[in-house]
Scaffold this motif. Sequence first.
Motif, PDB file in Angstrom:
ATOM      1  N   TYR A 286       4.036   6.621  -9.096  1.00  0.00           N
ATOM      2  CA  TYR A 286       2.714   5.957  -9.416  1.00  0.00           C
ATOM      3  C   TYR A 286       2.888   4.657 -10.135  1.00  0.00           C
ATOM      4  O   TYR A 286       2.163   3.819  -9.651  1.00  0.00           O
ATOM      5  CB  TYR A 286       2.206   7.050 -10.491  1.00  0.00           C
ATOM      6  CG  TYR A 286       0.803   6.205 -11.267  1.00  0.00           C
ATOM      7  CD1 TYR A 286      -0.220   6.454 -10.419  1.00  0.00           C
ATOM      8  CD2 TYR A 286       1.048   6.189 -12.623  1.00  0.00           C
ATOM      9  CE1 TYR A 286      -1.443   5.934 -11.351  1.00  0.00           C
ATOM     10  CE2 TYR A 286      -0.082   5.655 -13.200  1.00  0.00           C
ATOM     11  CZ  TYR A 286      -1.288   5.381 -12.548  1.00  0.00           C
ATOM     12  OH  TYR A 286      -2.568   5.186 -13.328  1.00  0.00           O
ATOM     13  N   GLY A 287       4.020   4.589 -10.872  1.00  0.00           N
ATOM     14  CA  GLY A 287       4.116   3.104 -11.458  1.00  0.00           C
ATOM     15  C   GLY A 287       4.776   2.275 -10.307  1.00  0.00           C
ATOM     16  O   GLY A 287       4.395   0.992 -10.507  1.00  0.00           O
ATOM     17  N   PHE A 288       5.561   2.735  -9.425  1.00  0.00           N
ATOM     18  CA  PHE A 288       5.896   1.857  -8.478  1.00  0.00           C
ATOM     19  C   PHE A 288       4.705   1.272  -7.752  1.00  0.00           C
ATOM     20  O   PHE A 288       4.766  -0.179  -7.362  1.00  0.00           O
ATOM     21  CB  PHE A 288       6.974   2.495  -7.398  1.00  0.00           C
ATOM     22  CG  PHE A 288       6.972   2.060  -6.141  1.00  0.00           C
ATOM     23  CD1 PHE A 288       7.818   0.875  -6.137  1.00  0.00           C
ATOM     24  CD2 PHE A 288       6.520   2.337  -5.018  1.00  0.00           C
ATOM     25  CE1 PHE A 288       8.045   0.120  -4.828  1.00  0.00           C
ATOM     26  CE2 PHE A 288       6.572   1.830  -3.703  1.00  0.00           C
ATOM     27  CZ  PHE A 288       7.374   0.666  -3.755  1.00  0.00           C
ATOM     28  N   LEU A 289       3.825   2.147  -7.218  1.00  0.00           N
ATOM     29  CA  LEU A 289       2.730   1.561  -6.340  1.00  0.00           C
ATOM     30  C   LEU A 289       1.982   0.707  -7.398  1.00  0.00           C
ATOM     31  O   LEU A 289       1.180  -0.100  -6.640  1.00  0.00           O
ATOM     32  CB  LEU A 289       1.781   2.805  -6.075  1.00  0.00           C
ATOM     33  CG  LEU A 289       2.424   3.649  -4.716  1.00  0.00           C
ATOM     34  CD1 LEU A 289       1.397   5.189  -4.640  1.00  0.00           C
ATOM     35  CD2 LEU A 289       2.538   3.062  -3.682  1.00  0.00           C
ATOM     36  N   LEU A 290       1.920   0.778  -8.565  1.00  0.00           N
ATOM     37  CA  LEU A 290       0.809  -0.250  -9.379  1.00  0.00           C
ATOM     38  C   LEU A 290       1.614  -1.427  -9.280  1.00  0.00           C
ATOM     39  O   LEU A 290       0.864  -2.649  -9.304  1.00  0.00           O
ATOM     40  CB  LEU A 290       1.000   0.190 -10.812  1.00  0.00           C
ATOM     41  CG  LEU A 290      -0.211   1.492 -10.777  1.00  0.00           C
ATOM     42  CD1 LEU A 290       0.164   1.968 -12.322  1.00  0.00           C
ATOM     43  CD2 LEU A 290      -1.632   1.242 -10.465  1.00  0.00           C
TER      44      LEU A 290
ATOM     45  N   GLU B 221       3.249  -2.535  -6.776  1.00  0.00           N
ATOM     46  CA  GLU B 221       3.140  -3.274  -5.262  1.00  0.00           C
ATOM     47  C   GLU B 221       1.731  -3.615  -5.102  1.00  0.00           C
ATOM     48  O   GLU B 221       1.369  -3.930  -3.764  1.00  0.00           O
ATOM     49  CB  GLU B 221       3.296  -1.912  -4.431  1.00  0.00           C
ATOM     50  CG  GLU B 221       4.865  -1.763  -4.634  1.00  0.00           C
ATOM     51  CD  GLU B 221       5.832  -2.799  -3.751  1.00  0.00           C
ATOM     52  OE1 GLU B 221       5.538  -2.864  -2.656  1.00  0.00           O
ATOM     53  OE2 GLU B 221       6.660  -3.134  -4.528  1.00  0.00           O
ATOM     54  N   GLY B 222       0.879  -3.565  -6.169  1.00  0.00           N
ATOM     55  CA  GLY B 222      -0.574  -4.013  -5.901  1.00  0.00           C
ATOM     56  C   GLY B 222      -1.555  -3.062  -5.400  1.00  0.00           C
ATOM     57  O   GLY B 222      -2.740  -3.285  -5.130  1.00  0.00           O
ATOM     58  N   TRP B 223      -1.242  -1.630  -5.517  1.00  0.00           N
ATOM     59  CA  TRP B 223      -2.250  -0.552  -5.265  1.00  0.00           C
ATOM     60  C   TRP B 223      -2.986  -0.319  -6.415  1.00  0.00           C
ATOM     61  O   TRP B 223      -2.538  -0.599  -7.445  1.00  0.00           O
ATOM     62  CB  TRP B 223      -1.373   0.752  -4.972  1.00  0.00           C
ATOM     63  CG  TRP B 223      -0.577   0.749  -3.578  1.00  0.00           C
ATOM     64  CD1 TRP B 223       0.465  -0.032  -3.077  1.00  0.00           C
ATOM     65  CD2 TRP B 223      -1.027   1.839  -2.491  1.00  0.00           C
ATOM     66  NE1 TRP B 223       0.632   0.580  -1.802  1.00  0.00           N
ATOM     67  CE2 TRP B 223      -0.029   1.379  -1.485  1.00  0.00           C
ATOM     68  CE3 TRP B 223      -1.807   2.836  -2.390  1.00  0.00           C
ATOM     69  CZ2 TRP B 223      -0.014   1.983  -0.307  1.00  0.00           C
ATOM     70  CZ3 TRP B 223      -1.910   3.409  -1.376  1.00  0.00           C
ATOM     71  CH2 TRP B 223      -0.865   3.077  -0.203  1.00  0.00           C
TER      72      TRP B 223
ATOM     73  N   PRO C  14      15.359   7.154  -3.449  1.00  0.00           N
ATOM     74  CA  PRO C  14      16.095   7.062  -4.576  1.00  0.00           C
ATOM     75  C   PRO C  14      15.702   6.094  -5.532  1.00  0.00           C
ATOM     76  O   PRO C  14      16.016   6.340  -7.012  1.00  0.00           O
ATOM     77  CB  PRO C  14      17.338   7.154  -4.186  1.00  0.00           C
ATOM     78  CG  PRO C  14      17.391   6.319  -2.847  1.00  0.00           C
ATOM     79  CD  PRO C  14      16.249   6.732  -2.362  1.00  0.00           C
ATOM     80  N   ASP C  15      15.262   4.877  -5.250  1.00  0.00           N
ATOM     81  CA  ASP C  15      14.934   3.921  -5.975  1.00  0.00           C
ATOM     82  C   ASP C  15      13.737   2.928  -5.225  1.00  0.00           C
ATOM     83  O   ASP C  15      13.358   2.958  -4.218  1.00  0.00           O
ATOM     84  CB  ASP C  15      16.349   3.029  -5.853  1.00  0.00           C
ATOM     85  CG  ASP C  15      16.809   2.682  -4.811  1.00  0.00           C
ATOM     86  OD1 ASP C  15      16.222   1.725  -4.072  1.00  0.00           O
ATOM     87  OD2 ASP C  15      18.128   3.218  -4.396  1.00  0.00           O
ATOM     88  N   ASP C  16      13.398   2.002  -6.404  1.00  0.00           N
ATOM     89  CA  ASP C  16      12.110   1.082  -6.137  1.00  0.00           C
ATOM     90  C   ASP C  16      12.645   0.322  -4.888  1.00  0.00           C
ATOM     91  O   ASP C  16      11.585  -0.129  -4.073  1.00  0.00           O
ATOM     92  CB  ASP C  16      11.728   0.246  -7.337  1.00  0.00           C
ATOM     93  CG  ASP C  16      10.914   1.230  -8.139  1.00  0.00           C
ATOM     94  OD1 ASP C  16      10.812   2.369  -7.805  1.00  0.00           O
ATOM     95  OD2 ASP C  16      10.570   0.830  -9.200  1.00  0.00           O
ATOM     96  N   GLU C  17      13.740  -0.226  -4.853  1.00  0.00           N
ATOM     97  CA  GLU C  17      14.147  -1.233  -3.779  1.00  0.00           C
ATOM     98  C   GLU C  17      13.974  -0.542  -2.307  1.00  0.00           C
ATOM     99  O   GLU C  17      13.292  -0.948  -1.406  1.00  0.00           O
ATOM    100  CB  GLU C  17      15.593  -1.517  -3.801  1.00  0.00           C
ATOM    101  CG  GLU C  17      15.862  -2.740  -2.863  1.00  0.00           C
ATOM    102  CD  GLU C  17      17.601  -3.199  -3.009  1.00  0.00           C
ATOM    103  OE1 GLU C  17      18.017  -3.875  -2.101  1.00  0.00           O
ATOM    104  OE2 GLU C  17      18.025  -2.525  -3.853  1.00  0.00           O
ATOM    105  N   THR C  18      14.555   0.566  -2.337  1.00  0.00           N
ATOM    106  CA  THR C  18      14.246   1.419  -1.156  1.00  0.00           C
ATOM    107  C   THR C  18      12.872   1.887  -0.850  1.00  0.00           C
ATOM    108  O   THR C  18      12.398   1.701   0.373  1.00  0.00           O
ATOM    109  CB  THR C  18      15.239   2.819  -1.166  1.00  0.00           C
ATOM    110  OG1 THR C  18      16.635   2.456  -1.214  1.00  0.00           O
ATOM    111  CG2 THR C  18      15.164   3.560   0.337  1.00  0.00           C
ATOM    112  N   ARG C  19      12.042   2.155  -1.716  1.00  0.00           N
ATOM    113  CA  ARG C  19      10.776   2.581  -1.630  1.00  0.00           C
ATOM    114  C   ARG C  19      10.135   1.096  -1.048  1.00  0.00           C
ATOM    115  O   ARG C  19       9.081   1.504  -0.200  1.00  0.00           O
ATOM    116  CB  ARG C  19       9.978   2.930  -2.897  1.00  0.00           C
ATOM    117  CG  ARG C  19      10.450   4.199  -3.521  1.00  0.00           C
ATOM    118  CD  ARG C  19       9.634   4.661  -4.659  1.00  0.00           C
ATOM    119  NE  ARG C  19      10.252   5.846  -5.052  1.00  0.00           N
ATOM    120  CZ  ARG C  19      11.150   5.731  -6.197  1.00  0.00           C
ATOM    121  NH1 ARG C  19      11.639   4.665  -6.842  1.00  0.00           N
ATOM    122  NH2 ARG C  19      11.707   6.953  -6.876  1.00  0.00           N
ATOM    123  N   HIS C  20      10.286   0.333  -1.715  1.00  0.00           N
ATOM    124  CA  HIS C  20       9.635  -1.021  -1.031  1.00  0.00           C
ATOM    125  C   HIS C  20       9.660  -1.460   0.379  1.00  0.00           C
ATOM    126  O   HIS C  20       8.717  -1.512   1.203  1.00  0.00           O
ATOM    127  CB  HIS C  20      10.078  -2.181  -1.945  1.00  0.00           C
ATOM    128  CG  HIS C  20       9.521  -3.532  -1.462  1.00  0.00           C
ATOM    129  ND1 HIS C  20       8.261  -3.789  -2.184  1.00  0.00           N
ATOM    130  CD2 HIS C  20       9.853  -4.359  -0.979  1.00  0.00           C
ATOM    131  CE1 HIS C  20       7.815  -4.988  -1.573  1.00  0.00           C
ATOM    132  NE2 HIS C  20       9.189  -5.707  -0.850  1.00  0.00           N
TER     133      HIS C  20
END
Length: 347
Positions: free
Chosen positions: A149-153, A155-157, A88-94
């Motif tokens: 997509y924005g999250f992975l960018l 994260e260094g992808w 649901p959010d970037d913190e959990t994604r990370h």
Amino acid sequence: MKYQPAGASDAHRIADIYNRMAAAAFLLPIGDKEAGALFLEGYPLPVPGISAQKTAVFAEKDGIDAGFAAGNASVGAQTGYVTVLLAPDDETRHALLDELIAAMREKNPALRRLRWVFYNPCLLRWRLPGPEGFSHPGLPGVPEDSTLYGFLLTEGWRVFARMNVYARALADYRIPDTLREKIAENAASGLSVRLWDPSSDGSFRPLTDALGSEDWRRTLLANEASEDPLPVMIAADEREEVRMKNNGRDFVCGFAGPMRRTDDGRGYFAGIGIHPDYRRRGLGSTLFAMLCDGLRTLGADYMTLFTGADGTAHRIYEAAGFEARRAVAAMECDLVPTDVSEDMKSR
């Protein structure tokens, strides 16, 4: 937030959380059986003696599943694939991505790189934008209009290829008149585009050798050997001097197929390829037109496909009335070597 690996009995749990978050990720819902097959059960690879490992992890908050991630890698391979990351959010994604990477590397310490790309062997069905509800059997990358997509960018992808997914209804498809002249010109020089005839046409093996795709080789040769092969559109060199060198058979110099209608009405084909010695003669455009017409004849309602955004194949698809429905990015990231990460933990 708690994180835990998925076990062999978690198919229903996976399907539940997957379906709750599927729409936001453009994915189609799945059942328990499909969830088990996609994320828990092993699958064979074409290379004898090599197996692959699937890994899946949950995020849980207050006793409720709040996220899910899954990936896979061949045993001993340096490259693995992320299949899905639902949160649901970037913190959990990370945190989920970190947990997934750790779990994958525990199984395979050789892992050095992760990719999010079309040749991931674990395919997730997804819905294309548009009122028709067209679907495609595998998301070929990360949708550029997604939050992922924005999250992975961040994260260094990095993006190493961009693609567009195309779609077209087939009910009104007809071979364009603009191709008739090219078809006649090629026919006059002994080149025809038609359905493959195993009784008079040569093997696909020389063509697959020249194209160099192992996937196409396996698909075409297995279909050729089948007792009930699927139809394939081919470009054939029918000149007598060529036939004499090919055991009296027409030389297969291009293909589009094999063709079939899937249960959801989609027209399936494995690929299109032209022998290097026969390119720049309009055979690719002709094969594609015959493919679309052939799939329509087989009862397919629509076709979807993807191609590189920077290539030239899109011209053929757009000329045939296909529309770009979604831009996707093939992405990858390098992993910190295990010995380095362990050294950093000890400091």
